[in-house]
Design an enzyme around this catalytic site. Sequence first.
Site, short mmCIF file in Angstrom:
data_model
loop_
_atom_site.label_atom_id
_atom_site.label_comp_id
_atom_site.label_asym_id
_atom_site.label_seq_id
_atom_site.Cartn_x
_atom_site.Cartn_y
_atom_site.Cartn_z
N GLY A 239 67.28 63.95 99.53
CA GLY A 239 66.59 63.51 100.73
C GLY A 239 65.61 62.40 100.46
O GLY A 239 65.97 61.22 100.42
N THR B 7 65.57 76.92 97.44
CA THR B 7 65.03 76.28 96.24
C THR B 7 63.51 76.13 96.28
O THR B 7 62.90 75.72 95.29
CB THR B 7 65.68 74.91 96.00
OG1 THR B 7 65.53 74.10 97.17
CG2 THR B 7 67.14 75.06 95.66
N HIS C 216 71.90 83.07 110.66
CA HIS C 216 71.70 84.49 110.32
C HIS C 216 71.25 85.22 111.57
O HIS C 216 70.15 85.01 112.07
CB HIS C 216 70.66 84.65 109.21
CG HIS C 216 70.44 86.07 108.81
ND1 HIS C 216 71.49 86.94 108.55
CD2 HIS C 216 69.30 86.78 108.61
CE1 HIS C 216 71.00 88.12 108.21
NE2 HIS C 216 69.67 88.05 108.25
N ASP C 217 72.14 86.07 112.10
CA ASP C 217 71.86 86.80 113.33
C ASP C 217 72.83 87.97 113.39
O ASP C 217 73.55 88.22 112.42
CB ASP C 217 72.01 85.86 114.55
CG ASP C 217 71.10 86.23 115.70
OD1 ASP C 217 71.06 87.42 116.07
OD2 ASP C 217 70.43 85.33 116.24
N LEU D 122 72.38 74.66 108.78
CA LEU D 122 71.70 75.41 109.83
C LEU D 122 71.37 76.84 109.41
O LEU D 122 70.69 77.56 110.15
CB LEU D 122 72.54 75.41 111.11
CG LEU D 122 72.86 74.01 111.65
CD1 LEU D 122 73.71 74.11 112.92
CD2 LEU D 122 71.58 73.23 111.93
N LYS D 123 71.87 77.27 108.28
CA LYS D 123 71.51 78.57 107.69
C LYS D 123 71.56 79.69 108.72
O LYS D 123 70.58 80.43 108.93
CB LYS D 123 70.13 78.50 107.04
CG LYS D 123 70.02 77.45 105.92
CD LYS D 123 68.64 77.49 105.30
CE LYS D 123 68.49 76.45 104.19
NZ LYS D 123 68.47 75.07 104.69
#
Length: 236
Positions: A213, A123, A69-70, A66-67
């Site tokens: 994937g 990537t 960043h806040d 979910l990366k």
Amino acid sequence: MTEPLTPRDRLIVALDMASRDEAERLIDRIGDAAAFYKIGYRLGYAGGLALAERLAASGVKVFLDLKLHDIGNTVEEGVQSLARLGAHLLTVHAYPQTMRAARRGRDSVPGSALRLLAVTVLTSYDDADLREAGYAGGVADLVASRAAAARDIGIDGIVCAATEAAAVRAVIGPDRLIVTPGIRPAGAASGDQKRVVTPAAAIRAGADHLVVGRPITEAADPRAAARSIVSEIAEA
């Protein structure tokens, strides 16, 4: 002491589909060829968190990509909620305030086995993309500096391209995880990834887990595709 990873443990199948039903059908088709799945934005917002909780309860490992960043408080409280789902891995962006907040959130949940991964450089980015975004240095320099920051803050591992895995291992040492996306079996198309590596090469470079994937999810026989990649990992 942590048990050694088996080749099957090292493979993480990316469930990059639009619905929980579609993801569950794929999991059924893969069967026992894989036991670790990644859920990202697309599925996460379409029933994926409930699926993550169900899979974790059944003993299947889940990687929530979910990366986050806040602002610190938001990240801390978000990680608290996600830690209660039983997931095994969670990504946050490798900014110091974000990483510290994620640690506070995870550590506040008693008994949580969640391991935090810092995302260094996506990537899909190369040096030209970083220049366009205003960075003076290239990918290798930014990956190394962010990996060092994650190490110092006590993050459990790093997400980076396999092409950077050996350099990252030198920075973070032997005890933290390296998870590498952008993995393509020999002969497969690279898609939207710019820094791709084969499964065997990624393992030899020092990766612990490989995220795969489309070579599996779009295969005519996903189970056979997963088994083929596990075999390539075993031979590395």
